[in-house]
Design a protein around this motif. Structure first.
Motif, short mmCIF file in Angstrom:
data_model
loop_
_atom_site.label_atom_id
_atom_site.label_comp_id
_atom_site.label_asym_id
_atom_site.label_seq_id
_atom_site.Cartn_x
_atom_site.Cartn_y
_atom_site.Cartn_z
N LYS A 234 65.84 29.28 26.45
CA LYS A 234 66.82 29.68 25.44
C LYS A 234 66.85 28.72 24.26
CE LYS A 234 69.86 32.35 28.44
NZ LYS A 234 71.25 32.56 28.90
N CYS A 235 66.97 29.29 23.08
CA CYS A 235 67.18 28.52 21.85
C CYS A 235 68.54 28.90 21.30
CB CYS A 235 66.07 28.85 20.84
SG CYS A 235 66.34 28.10 19.21
N ASN A 236 69.44 27.93 21.28
CA ASN A 236 70.81 28.17 20.81
C ASN A 236 71.47 29.33 21.56
OD1 ASN A 236 70.57 26.10 18.87
ND2 ASN A 236 69.60 27.52 17.42
N SER B 134 65.45 24.51 31.38
CA SER B 134 64.99 25.42 30.33
C SER B 134 66.14 26.06 29.55
CB SER B 134 64.13 26.52 30.96
OG SER B 134 64.85 27.22 31.95
N GLN B 135 67.32 26.11 30.18
CA GLN B 135 68.46 26.77 29.53
C GLN B 135 69.60 25.81 29.24
OE1 GLN B 135 69.54 30.52 31.43
NE2 GLN B 135 67.62 30.49 32.55
N HIS B 136 69.34 24.51 29.31
CA HIS B 136 70.42 23.55 29.13
C HIS B 136 70.93 23.59 27.69
CE1 HIS B 136 72.83 19.96 29.54
NE2 HIS B 136 72.54 19.94 30.83
N ARG B 137 72.25 23.49 27.54
CA ARG B 137 72.86 23.60 26.22
C ARG B 137 72.75 22.32 25.39
NH1 ARG B 137 76.15 25.77 29.97
NH2 ARG B 137 77.29 23.83 30.16
N ASP B 138 72.63 21.18 26.05
CA ASP B 138 72.73 19.90 25.34
C ASP B 138 71.47 19.05 25.37
OD1 ASP B 138 75.52 20.36 24.76
OD2 ASP B 138 75.92 19.86 26.85
N ARG C 252 65.01 8.42 38.24
CA ARG C 252 66.26 7.68 38.42
C ARG C 252 67.41 8.55 38.93
NH1 ARG C 252 65.77 2.20 38.71
NH2 ARG C 252 64.65 1.33 36.92
N GLU C 253 67.53 9.78 38.42
CA GLU C 253 68.62 10.67 38.81
C GLU C 253 68.14 12.11 38.77
OE1 GLU C 253 72.20 10.20 36.54
OE2 GLU C 253 72.03 8.02 36.45
N ILE C 254 68.70 12.93 39.69
CA ILE C 254 68.50 14.38 39.66
C ILE C 254 69.90 14.96 39.77
CG2 ILE C 254 67.37 16.35 40.74
CD1 ILE C 254 65.44 14.32 42.04
N ASN C 255 70.40 15.58 38.72
CA ASN C 255 71.82 15.93 38.63
C ASN C 255 72.07 17.43 38.61
OD1 ASN C 255 72.50 13.13 38.28
ND2 ASN C 255 71.80 13.31 36.17
N GLU C 256 73.23 17.82 39.17
CA GLU C 256 73.75 19.19 39.11
C GLU C 256 72.78 20.20 39.69
OE1 GLU C 256 76.72 19.75 38.37
OE2 GLU C 256 77.22 17.79 37.58
N LEU C 257 72.30 19.92 40.90
CA LEU C 257 71.44 20.88 41.59
C LEU C 257 72.01 21.23 42.95
CD1 LEU C 257 67.79 19.82 40.70
CD2 LEU C 257 68.84 22.01 40.29
N ASP C 258 73.34 21.45 42.99
CA ASP C 258 73.98 21.79 44.26
C ASP C 258 73.82 23.27 44.60
OD1 ASP C 258 74.78 19.20 44.62
OD2 ASP C 258 76.64 19.50 43.53
N GLY C 259 73.54 24.09 43.61
CA GLY C 259 73.41 25.52 43.87
C GLY C 259 72.68 26.20 42.74
N VAL C 260 72.33 27.47 42.95
CA VAL C 260 71.56 28.20 41.94
C VAL C 260 72.32 28.28 40.62
CG1 VAL C 260 70.51 30.42 41.38
CG2 VAL C 260 70.38 29.52 43.71
N SER C 261 73.64 28.42 40.70
CA SER C 261 74.44 28.57 39.48
C SER C 261 74.44 27.31 38.64
CB SER C 261 75.88 28.95 39.84
OG SER C 261 76.46 27.93 40.64
N ASP C 262 74.05 26.17 39.22
CA ASP C 262 74.04 24.91 38.48
C ASP C 262 72.73 24.67 37.74
OD1 ASP C 262 76.57 24.25 39.47
OD2 ASP C 262 75.69 23.49 41.32
N ALA C 263 71.74 25.53 37.95
CA ALA C 263 70.41 25.25 37.44
C ALA C 263 70.38 25.09 35.93
CB ALA C 263 69.44 26.36 37.87
N ALA C 264 71.18 25.90 35.21
CA ALA C 264 71.18 25.81 33.75
C ALA C 264 71.72 24.48 33.25
CB ALA C 264 71.99 26.97 33.17
N ASP C 265 72.54 23.80 34.05
CA ASP C 265 73.12 22.53 33.64
C ASP C 265 72.39 21.33 34.23
OD1 ASP C 265 75.21 23.75 32.18
OD2 ASP C 265 76.29 24.12 34.05
N ALA C 266 71.30 21.56 34.93
CA ALA C 266 70.61 20.47 35.62
C ALA C 266 69.95 19.52 34.63
CB ALA C 266 69.55 21.05 36.55
N THR C 267 69.93 18.24 35.01
CA THR C 267 69.24 17.22 34.22
C THR C 267 68.48 16.29 35.16
OG1 THR C 267 71.15 15.72 34.26
CG2 THR C 267 70.96 17.22 32.38
#
Length: 472
Positions: free
Chosen positions: A333-335, A262-266, A448-463
């Motif tokens: 988040k939007c922008n 929900s908060q991913h930048r890209d 196929r992949e679940i990425n960047e979910l090693d910790g709570v702080s990574d949630a915004a970058d998860a894909t």
């Protein structure tokens, strides 16, 4: 025995002092055949006889179990007569007889006293300190050199085709067999032309290999020991070599799609499949009004969203609808800016979201994670994993339409380490089905992949990366 030897050596200085009384007695002491350490054991005691290079001897007695020292007999200085008799300075005489190999000796104590009953004969073995064992060579298990590259290679196997996978820790390994193991039935199928050279494992899938999901098994020897390793973290998929489906097949296929949190930048967090057969992934900005459209058009645009994604602490990556996401929309988040800001109140946040974004509440897509243990569901899983799902319809996939598979969850999410898959819990290579609220059509996703979910702080970058099959 090392402890025994250390204790014995501590008595040598005592013998040298106590036995050096008559210098003439030291002349012509004979050939010291027994020089060294000799041992014998009884049921309760261990006896260690030591004959030193200076012709002094002593016998130590130890407890058989604890090896505690119980008695020391300082015998003193001796001569060797006729290579069979020990004559001590104290007057004692002991008869001895060496074995031919010199490793065993019989000693008769109290010899020459004229009283045969006082004579006692015992057999000793020469003590030879065992050398320190050579350290075992370090053994490193054969491993995949690049897991992602292996996924790409092993996930696209075909009968009769040769493949190569990079390996690490291969230097001392001698490969003996390569097999593919059926994941459910645990049956092994040997591969042909297998070899491990220069860090590359090469093998050929047999011509008659059935399509399906397998694990790679490599048997090898390392330092003379047989080993076997199963690379079950990477799924081997053997696909049938079929002709592509004819144009007009009743399914839309979108491979390797990526969605963010929900908060991913890209990467976008909203998914829509249009009537024109196009897949769009939008960011949270899609929730805001498009100034070029009127209110009804903006409302309709939002109501056509199929899936929304979010991440939760734990962590978990979720696919969800309005009922699950309603009170969380304030965090989207939007922008880089939250869609709206309030004091957290789930009920008021839900009401605010419905007021600010008309059409949002119409997103009522339902989900389900298919289970391989259920025959009807496994049939669909196999079609997806083998890239053979060419139609989603009441005829081709009846169990998705006749009620036998109930697509009824408002959300599904990835499992945490140690958790089990379930109706609303998926893992890597899991198959998720959903029924869109906007048109009633069914979609099937292969994770196929679940990425960047090693910790709570990574949630915004998860894909999450998936293949999507959508009813046409």
């Amino acid at each position: 025995m090392k402890k025994v030897v250390c204790v014995l050596l501590s008595f040598m200085s005592c013998l040298l002092v106590s036995c050096d009384k008559d210098d003439d007695w030291d002349k012509n002491l004979g050939n010291n055949l027994l020089e060294g350490i000799w041992t014998r054991e009884s049921s309760s005691q261990k006896f260690v006889a030591t004959f030193n290079a200076d012709h002094t001897s002593y016998v130590c007695t130890y407890h058989i179990e604890t090896e505690a020292l119980e008695h020391v007999d300082l015998q003193g200085k001796y001569r060797v007569v006729d290579e069979s008799l020990l004559v001590y300075q104290s007057g004692d005489k002991h008869l001895f007889k060496l074995s031919e190999d010199g490793n065993t000796v019989e000693i008769t104590y109290g010899y020459g006293t004229g009283n045969p009953e006082a004579e006692k004969t015992y057999t000793y073995k020469r003590y030879v300190e065992a050398p320190e064992p050579e350290p075992e060579p370090e053994e490193k298990e054969l491993q995949l050199a690049d897991v992602n590259a292996a996924k790409e290679t092993l996930g696209n196997l075909k009968a009769g085709v040769s493949v190569t996978v990079g390996m690490s820790n291969w230097e001392d390994a001698v490969m003996t067999k390569v097999s593919l193991r059926k994941r459910l039935t645990i049956e092994d199928t040997p591969m042909t032309n297998g070899k491990l050279t220069g860090g590359n494992l090469t093998f050929t899938v047999p011509e008659n290999m059935p399509a399906g999901s397998y694990s790679l098994i490599v048997a090898y020897t390392l330092n003379g020991k047989e080993k076997e390793v199963m690379f079950d973290a990477v799924t081997c998929i053997v696909k049938e070599d079929e002709t592509p489906p004819e144009p007009g097949a009743k399914v839309l296929v979108f491979k390797n799609q990526m969605m963010g949190s929900s908060q991913h930048r890209d990467f976008g967090c909203l998914l829509t499949v249009t009537d024109a057969g196009q897949l769009d992934i939008q960011t949270a900005c899609y929730m805001n009004d498009d100034p070029s459209l009127n209110a009804e058009e903006n409302k309709k645009r939002r109501s056509e969203i199929d899936i929304m994604t979010n991440t939760y602490s734990g962590p978990a990556f979720a696919l969800a609808n309005f009922d699950k996401i309603a009170h969380n929309l304030r965090n989207y988040k939007c922008n880089g800016t939250n869609l709206f800001t309030t004091v957290k109140d789930d009920a008021k946040d839900k009401e605010t979201a419905m007021t600010m974004f008309p059409g949002y509440a119409d997103i009522q897509t339902k989900f389900l994670v298919l289970q391989e243990s259920i025959e009807k569901e496994k049939a669909i899983i196999d079609l997806v994993k083998n890239d053979r799902l060419v139609e989603i319809s009441e005829t081709a996939t009846p169990s998705l339409f006749d009620g036998s598979i109930k697509i009824d969850r408002i959300t599904v999410q990835s499992i945490k380490p140690g958790e089990s898959v379930g109706r609303d819990r998926f893992d890597l290579n899991g198959v998720v089905v959903f029924k869109s609220s906007k048109n009633g059509k069914i979609g099937v996703m292969l994770i196929r992949e679940i990425n960047e979910l090693d910790g709570v702080s990574d949630a915004a970058d998860a894909t999450i990366v998936f293949d999507l099959y959508y009813q046409k």
